[in-house]
Design a protein around this motif. Structure first.
Motif, PDB file in Angstrom:
ATOM      1  N   VAL A  16       0.852  -1.197   0.000  1.00 46.45           N
ATOM      2  CA  VAL A  16       0.000   0.000   0.000  1.00 46.45           C
ATOM      3  C   VAL A  16       0.887   1.247   0.000  1.00 46.45           C
ATOM      4  O   VAL A  16       0.647   2.184  -0.766  1.00 46.45           O
ATOM      5  CB  VAL A  16      -0.969  -0.001   1.205  1.00 46.45           C
ATOM      6  CG1 VAL A  16      -1.722   1.309   1.298  1.00 46.45           C
ATOM      7  CG2 VAL A  16      -1.932  -1.184   1.126  1.00 46.45           C
ATOM      8  N   THR A  17       1.914   1.250   0.843  1.00 44.62           N
ATOM      9  CA  THR A  17       2.829   2.391   0.893  1.00 44.62           C
ATOM     10  C   THR A  17       3.492   2.611  -0.463  1.00 44.62           C
ATOM     11  O   THR A  17       3.564   3.751  -0.948  1.00 44.62           O
ATOM     12  CB  THR A  17       3.897   2.176   1.985  1.00 44.62           C
ATOM     13  OG1 THR A  17       3.239   1.986   3.241  1.00 44.62           O
ATOM     14  CG2 THR A  17       4.852   3.356   2.069  1.00 44.62           C
ATOM     15  N   ALA A  18       3.967   1.548  -1.083  1.00 45.62           N
ATOM     16  CA  ALA A  18       4.626   1.659  -2.394  1.00 45.62           C
ATOM     17  C   ALA A  18       3.674   2.226  -3.439  1.00 45.62           C
ATOM     18  O   ALA A  18       4.058   3.069  -4.262  1.00 45.62           O
ATOM     19  CB  ALA A  18       5.163   0.300  -2.830  1.00 45.62           C
ATOM     20  N   VAL A  66      -4.130  -5.195 -11.489  1.00 51.51           N
ATOM     21  CA  VAL A  66      -4.566  -5.179 -12.876  1.00 51.51           C
ATOM     22  C   VAL A  66      -3.501  -5.911 -13.673  1.00 51.51           C
ATOM     23  O   VAL A  66      -2.324  -5.546 -13.628  1.00 51.51           O
ATOM     24  CB  VAL A  66      -4.756  -3.738 -13.395  1.00 51.51           C
ATOM     25  CG1 VAL A  66      -5.073  -3.734 -14.878  1.00 51.51           C
ATOM     26  CG2 VAL A  66      -5.860  -3.043 -12.613  1.00 51.51           C
ATOM     27  N   ASP A  67      -3.936  -6.955 -14.353  1.00 52.72           N
ATOM     28  CA  ASP A  67      -3.008  -7.783 -15.133  1.00 52.72           C
ATOM     29  C   ASP A  67      -1.804  -8.201 -14.286  1.00 52.72           C
ATOM     30  O   ASP A  67      -0.662  -8.181 -14.744  1.00 52.72           O
ATOM     31  CB  ASP A  67      -2.570  -7.058 -16.406  1.00 52.72           C
ATOM     32  CG  ASP A  67      -3.768  -6.709 -17.294  1.00 52.72           C
ATOM     33  OD1 ASP A  67      -4.746  -7.478 -17.304  1.00 52.72           O
ATOM     34  OD2 ASP A  67      -3.717  -5.661 -17.951  1.00 52.72           O
ATOM     35  N   GLY A  68      -2.058  -8.541 -13.021  1.00 49.15           N
ATOM     36  CA  GLY A  68      -1.025  -9.053 -12.134  1.00 49.15           C
ATOM     37  C   GLY A  68      -0.170  -8.018 -11.426  1.00 49.15           C
ATOM     38  O   GLY A  68       0.700  -8.372 -10.629  1.00 49.15           O
ATOM     39  N   GLU A  69      -0.401  -6.721 -11.668  1.00 42.98           N
ATOM     40  CA  GLU A  69       0.395  -5.660 -11.050  1.00 42.98           C
ATOM     41  C   GLU A  69      -0.472  -4.835 -10.095  1.00 42.98           C
ATOM     42  O   GLU A  69      -1.614  -4.508 -10.422  1.00 42.98           O
ATOM     43  CB  GLU A  69       0.964  -4.725 -12.129  1.00 42.98           C
ATOM     44  CG  GLU A  69       1.878  -5.403 -13.123  1.00 42.98           C
ATOM     45  CD  GLU A  69       3.189  -5.868 -12.509  1.00 42.98           C
ATOM     46  OE1 GLU A  69       3.701  -5.169 -11.607  1.00 42.98           O
ATOM     47  OE2 GLU A  69       3.671  -6.934 -12.918  1.00 42.98           O
ATOM     48  N   ASP A  70       0.080  -4.468  -8.930  1.00 45.54           N
ATOM     49  CA  ASP A  70      -0.653  -3.622  -7.984  1.00 45.54           C
ATOM     50  C   ASP A  70      -1.031  -2.312  -8.659  1.00 45.54           C
ATOM     51  O   ASP A  70      -0.190  -1.653  -9.279  1.00 45.54           O
ATOM     52  CB  ASP A  70       0.194  -3.341  -6.747  1.00 45.54           C
ATOM     53  CG  ASP A  70       0.375  -4.566  -5.862  1.00 45.54           C
ATOM     54  OD1 ASP A  70      -0.341  -5.565  -6.060  1.00 45.54           O
ATOM     55  OD2 ASP A  70       1.242  -4.509  -4.962  1.00 45.54           O
ATOM     56  N   ALA A  71      -2.318  -1.947  -8.569  1.00 43.87           N
ATOM     57  CA  ALA A  71      -2.805  -0.763  -9.289  1.00 43.87           C
ATOM     58  C   ALA A  71      -3.728   0.118  -8.459  1.00 43.87           C
ATOM     59  O   ALA A  71      -4.104   1.197  -8.899  1.00 43.87           O
ATOM     60  CB  ALA A  71      -3.517  -1.195 -10.561  1.00 43.87           C
ATOM     61  N   SER A  93      -3.298   5.224 -14.871  1.00 40.13           N
ATOM     62  CA  SER A  93      -3.404   4.353 -16.044  1.00 40.13           C
ATOM     63  C   SER A  93      -4.624   3.449 -16.033  1.00 40.13           C
ATOM     64  O   SER A  93      -5.010   2.919 -17.076  1.00 40.13           O
ATOM     65  CB  SER A  93      -2.139   3.506 -16.196  1.00 40.13           C
ATOM     66  OG  SER A  93      -1.946   2.681 -15.049  1.00 40.13           O
ATOM     67  N   VAL A  94      -5.261   3.273 -14.871  1.00 39.06           N
ATOM     68  CA  VAL A  94      -6.438   2.401 -14.803  1.00 39.06           C
ATOM     69  C   VAL A  94      -7.717   3.155 -14.437  1.00 39.06           C
ATOM     70  O   VAL A  94      -8.786   2.540 -14.311  1.00 39.06           O
ATOM     71  CB  VAL A  94      -6.221   1.216 -13.824  1.00 39.06           C
ATOM     72  CG1 VAL A  94      -5.063   0.345 -14.289  1.00 39.06           C
ATOM     73  CG2 VAL A  94      -6.004   1.696 -12.398  1.00 39.06           C
ATOM     74  N   GLY A 100     -12.204   1.779  -9.394  1.00 35.12           N
ATOM     75  CA  GLY A 100     -12.588   2.525  -8.198  1.00 35.12           C
ATOM     76  C   GLY A 100     -13.960   2.107  -7.690  1.00 35.12           C
ATOM     77  O   GLY A 100     -14.164   1.931  -6.487  1.00 35.12           O
ATOM     78  N   LYS A 101     -14.891   1.922  -8.608  1.00 32.45           N
ATOM     79  CA  LYS A 101     -16.239   1.475  -8.221  1.00 32.45           C
ATOM     80  C   LYS A 101     -16.183   0.084  -7.605  1.00 32.45           C
ATOM     81  O   LYS A 101     -16.859  -0.199  -6.605  1.00 32.45           O
ATOM     82  CB  LYS A 101     -17.153   1.484  -9.437  1.00 32.45           C
ATOM     83  CG  LYS A 101     -17.418   2.862  -9.980  1.00 32.45           C
ATOM     84  CD  LYS A 101     -18.164   2.791 -11.288  1.00 32.45           C
ATOM     85  CE  LYS A 101     -18.105   4.150 -11.980  1.00 32.45           C
ATOM     86  NZ  LYS A 101     -18.487   4.070 -13.370  1.00 32.45           N
ATOM     87  N   ALA A 102     -15.369  -0.806  -8.193  1.00 30.87           N
ATOM     88  CA  ALA A 102     -15.244  -2.166  -7.670  1.00 30.87           C
ATOM     89  C   ALA A 102     -14.605  -2.165  -6.286  1.00 30.87           C
ATOM     90  O   ALA A 102     -15.028  -2.926  -5.404  1.00 30.87           O
ATOM     91  CB  ALA A 102     -14.438  -3.027  -8.640  1.00 30.87           C
TER      92      ALA A 102
END
Length: 167
Positions: A16-18, A66-71, A93-94, A100-102
């Motif tokens: 989360v910090t990153a 998203v696609d395996g990367e923290d987003a 990028s997302v 955000g809704k999800a």
């Protein structure tokens, strides 16, 4: 875009910090002075602060990939019949693709039974305010905030969960 949302514990709070270190400069560009952002992130997302959120204050955190990367990430906690959406951020990028809704819906689903969904949002963050208003939130109050040496104003925004089925 394929995404997953997973609840995390204190051992994963560094993720989360990153993300906050990447997202805040994007999210607050032109809204908060760039030199203030690292200091604010360091205070809000310090390991001990996140640990206390989870272990002492009853906050629950989720990470979106998203696609395996923290987003993105979200946290929430319950206080009486009010559910507080504490943090909701996604990478630029997302944005605009439903993540955000999800994330917001994930918090609502976890803390079912609340009558009101509430949050604080920086009063000069027009994009975030517009997003929340598009989801049915209304402004309850404008409140002063002191964070270290920084003073600013937030809005408290609410969504009446007894009348709304959307996040």
């Amino acid at each position: 875009m394929t995404f997953t949302i997973t609840r995390i514990d204190t051992a994963e709070r560094h993720r989360v910090t990153a993300l906050a270190e990447r997202i805040w400069p994007e999210c607050f560009a032109g809204i908060i002075d760039a030199e203030r952002i690292p200091h604010m992130v360091a205070e809000i997302y310090a390991p001990d602060t996140l640990r206390a959120d989870i272990e002492q204050r009853g906050h629950v955190y989720w990470l979106a990939q998203v696609d395996g990367e923290d987003a993105g990430y979200v946290s929430g906690f319950i206080e009486g019949d009010r559910l507080w959406l504490k943090k909701l951020y996604t990478l630029d990028s997302v944005r605009g693709r439903g993540l955000g809704k999800a994330l917001m819906q994930t918090v609502r689903d976890h803390f079912s039974g609340a009558k009101t969904l509430s949050l604080y949002v920086y009063s000069l963050n027009a994009p975030a305010i517009a997003f929340y208003q598009s989801r049915g939130f209304t402004i309850e109050a404008k409140v002063p905030v002191q964070m270290g040496p920084y003073r600013f104003e937030d809005y408290i925004m609410n969504l009446d969960l007894t009348k709304s089925d959307r996040a």
